[in-house]
Design a protein around this motif. Structure first.
Motif, PDB file in Angstrom:
ATOM      1  N   CYS A 100       0.840  -1.203   0.000  1.00 54.71           N
ATOM      2  CA  CYS A 100       0.000   0.000   0.000  1.00 54.71           C
ATOM      3  C   CYS A 100       0.872   1.248   0.000  1.00 54.71           C
ATOM      4  O   CYS A 100       2.091   1.180   0.170  1.00 54.71           O
ATOM      5  CB  CYS A 100      -0.989   0.001   1.170  1.00 54.71           C
ATOM      6  SG  CYS A 100      -0.331   0.664   2.708  1.00 54.71           S
ATOM      7  N   GLY A 101       0.223   2.386  -0.167  1.00 54.68           N
ATOM      8  CA  GLY A 101       0.926   3.656  -0.319  1.00 54.68           C
ATOM      9  C   GLY A 101       1.748   4.075   0.891  1.00 54.68           C
ATOM     10  O   GLY A 101       2.666   4.897   0.777  1.00 54.68           O
ATOM     11  N   LEU A 102       1.442   3.504   2.070  1.00 53.79           N
ATOM     12  CA  LEU A 102       2.189   3.899   3.265  1.00 53.79           C
ATOM     13  C   LEU A 102       3.658   3.495   3.177  1.00 53.79           C
ATOM     14  O   LEU A 102       4.504   4.049   3.879  1.00 53.79           O
ATOM     15  CB  LEU A 102       1.548   3.286   4.516  1.00 53.79           C
ATOM     16  CG  LEU A 102       0.114   3.744   4.824  1.00 53.79           C
ATOM     17  CD1 LEU A 102      -0.417   3.050   6.073  1.00 53.79           C
ATOM     18  CD2 LEU A 102       0.052   5.256   4.991  1.00 53.79           C
ATOM     19  N   SER A 103       3.960   2.560   2.285  1.00 52.45           N
ATOM     20  CA  SER A 103       5.365   2.125   2.137  1.00 52.45           C
ATOM     21  C   SER A 103       6.243   3.264   1.617  1.00 52.45           C
ATOM     22  O   SER A 103       7.441   3.284   1.872  1.00 52.45           O
ATOM     23  CB  SER A 103       5.460   0.914   1.207  1.00 52.45           C
ATOM     24  OG  SER A 103       4.978   1.246  -0.079  1.00 52.45           O
ATOM     25  N   ALA A 104       5.640   4.231   0.915  1.00 57.34           N
ATOM     26  CA  ALA A 104       6.432   5.294   0.280  1.00 57.34           C
ATOM     27  C   ALA A 104       7.024   6.261   1.307  1.00 57.34           C
ATOM     28  O   ALA A 104       8.093   6.822   1.074  1.00 57.34           O
ATOM     29  CB  ALA A 104       5.563   6.058  -0.717  1.00 57.34           C
ATOM     30  N   THR A 105       6.337   6.452   2.429  1.00 49.46           N
ATOM     31  CA  THR A 105       6.773   7.480   3.378  1.00 49.46           C
ATOM     32  C   THR A 105       7.342   6.903   4.677  1.00 49.46           C
ATOM     33  O   THR A 105       7.827   7.649   5.528  1.00 49.46           O
ATOM     34  CB  THR A 105       5.593   8.417   3.724  1.00 49.46           C
ATOM     35  OG1 THR A 105       4.423   7.619   3.963  1.00 49.46           O
ATOM     36  CG2 THR A 105       5.315   9.375   2.567  1.00 49.46           C
ATOM     37  N   ARG A 106       7.301   5.600   4.830  1.00 52.33           N
ATOM     38  CA  ARG A 106       7.783   5.022   6.093  1.00 52.33           C
ATOM     39  C   ARG A 106       9.310   5.054   6.180  1.00 52.33           C
ATOM     40  O   ARG A 106       9.995   5.053   5.155  1.00 52.33           O
ATOM     41  CB  ARG A 106       7.319   3.565   6.199  1.00 52.33           C
ATOM     42  CG  ARG A 106       8.106   2.639   5.272  1.00 52.33           C
ATOM     43  CD  ARG A 106       7.739   1.193   5.450  1.00 52.33           C
ATOM     44  NE  ARG A 106       8.478   0.352   4.535  1.00 52.33           N
ATOM     45  CZ  ARG A 106       7.945  -0.610   3.796  1.00 52.33           C
ATOM     46  NH1 ARG A 106       6.635  -0.863   3.866  1.00 52.33           N
ATOM     47  NH2 ARG A 106       8.697  -1.334   3.010  1.00 52.33           N
ATOM     48  N   HIS A 107       9.804   5.065   7.434  1.00 51.92           N
ATOM     49  CA  HIS A 107      11.231   4.801   7.668  1.00 51.92           C
ATOM     50  C   HIS A 107      11.439   3.339   8.032  1.00 51.92           C
ATOM     51  O   HIS A 107      12.428   2.733   7.650  1.00 51.92           O
ATOM     52  CB  HIS A 107      11.771   5.710   8.775  1.00 51.92           C
ATOM     53  CG  HIS A 107      11.786   7.152   8.371  1.00 51.92           C
ATOM     54  ND1 HIS A 107      10.754   8.020   8.664  1.00 51.92           N
ATOM     55  CD2 HIS A 107      12.694   7.862   7.661  1.00 51.92           C
ATOM     56  CE1 HIS A 107      11.041   9.218   8.150  1.00 51.92           C
ATOM     57  NE2 HIS A 107      12.202   9.151   7.538  1.00 51.92           N
ATOM     58  N   ASN A 108      10.520   2.791   8.800  1.00 52.21           N
ATOM     59  CA  ASN A 108      10.603   1.380   9.192  1.00 52.21           C
ATOM     60  C   ASN A 108       9.226   0.745   9.167  1.00 52.21           C
ATOM     61  O   ASN A 108       8.231   1.398   9.497  1.00 52.21           O
ATOM     62  CB  ASN A 108      11.123   1.258  10.631  1.00 52.21           C
ATOM     63  CG  ASN A 108      12.611   1.500  10.735  1.00 52.21           C
ATOM     64  OD1 ASN A 108      13.419   0.699  10.281  1.00 52.21           O
ATOM     65  ND2 ASN A 108      12.979   2.631  11.319  1.00 52.21           N
TER      66      ASN A 108
END
Ligand code: URA
Ligand code: SF4
Length: 196
Positions: A19-27
């Motif tokens: 999902c799109g949250l992978s683009a902004t995560r650090h971990n």
């Protein structure tokens, strides 16, 4: 469950870009605790500190959670496991969107099927609505146990909500006492540990 199965799941989850949250995560915040535990806590999703450290509930809310856990003999290191509905941080800590929850819930399902908990505690509305019932009302139903697929489930106030609203802390602590009693009834190898 073998340790290898658990590690395999963790490694796969940490590489997830579903999902799109992978683009902004650090971990990716997979979870913390003992995967052999009989009690599983489920939060909503990582916040800023969790995203930076890769661990669930490490901010001020996490400190309060640890205090509440300790008050009933529980410890994130020893006799419980803690995971979240979504494993990557939603920007600005907004609620995870339905399609993000849908994309991520499979990881949690796999965690549940390996852990096979006796009791699931949902921390806050988002987790309780997703896990217990879509119309779950935290203010009215916190501390109540529901049985679903042979697992006892309870929703309680989110630690961050207790920090915003300290007058609700006694309600939160009371839920943990109910949890302790339920552990005594249904768990077979959860040893409660009280700090000296
Ligand atoms: N809030 C959550 O719901 N989960 C975390 O891991 C941290 C804060
Ligand atoms: Fe994958 Fe879940 Fe992270 Fe989305 S939030 S990228 S589904 S691990």
């Amino acid at each position: 469950m073998s340790a290898a199965e658990w590690e395999q799941l963790e490694t796969a989850c940490k590489g997830c870009t579903a999902c799109g949250l992978s683009a902004t995560r650090h971990n990716v915040v997979f979870g913390v605790g003992n995967p052999e535990a009989e009690v599983l806590f489920i939060g909503e999703g990582p916040g800023e500190n969790e995203d930076l450290q890769g661990q669930p509930f490490v901010g001020r809310g996490g400190q309060l959670l640890d205090k509440m856990l300790a008050s009933v003999g529980l410890s994130r290191k020893k006799n419980i496991y803690i995971a979240n509905i979504v494993k990557c941080r939603p920007p600005q800590n907004r609620d995870p969107l339905p399609d993000e929850q849908e994309a991520c819930i499979g990881w949690l399902r796999q965690q549940v099927s390996l852990i096979r908990p006796r009791i699931i505690v949902c921390l806050g509305r988002v987790a309780a609505c997703r896990i217990i019932s879509p119309d779950f009302k935290v203010t009215r139903q916190h501390g109540e146990f529901f049985e679903k697929n042979g697992v006892l489930m309870m929703g309680t106030l989110h630690p961050a909500a207790l920090l915003r609203n300290p007058s609700q802390k006694p309600d939160g602590f009371a839920d943990f006492l109910k949890l302790r009693d339920k552990i005594g009834e249904v768990c077979t190898h959860t040893e409660l540990i009280y700090p000296e």
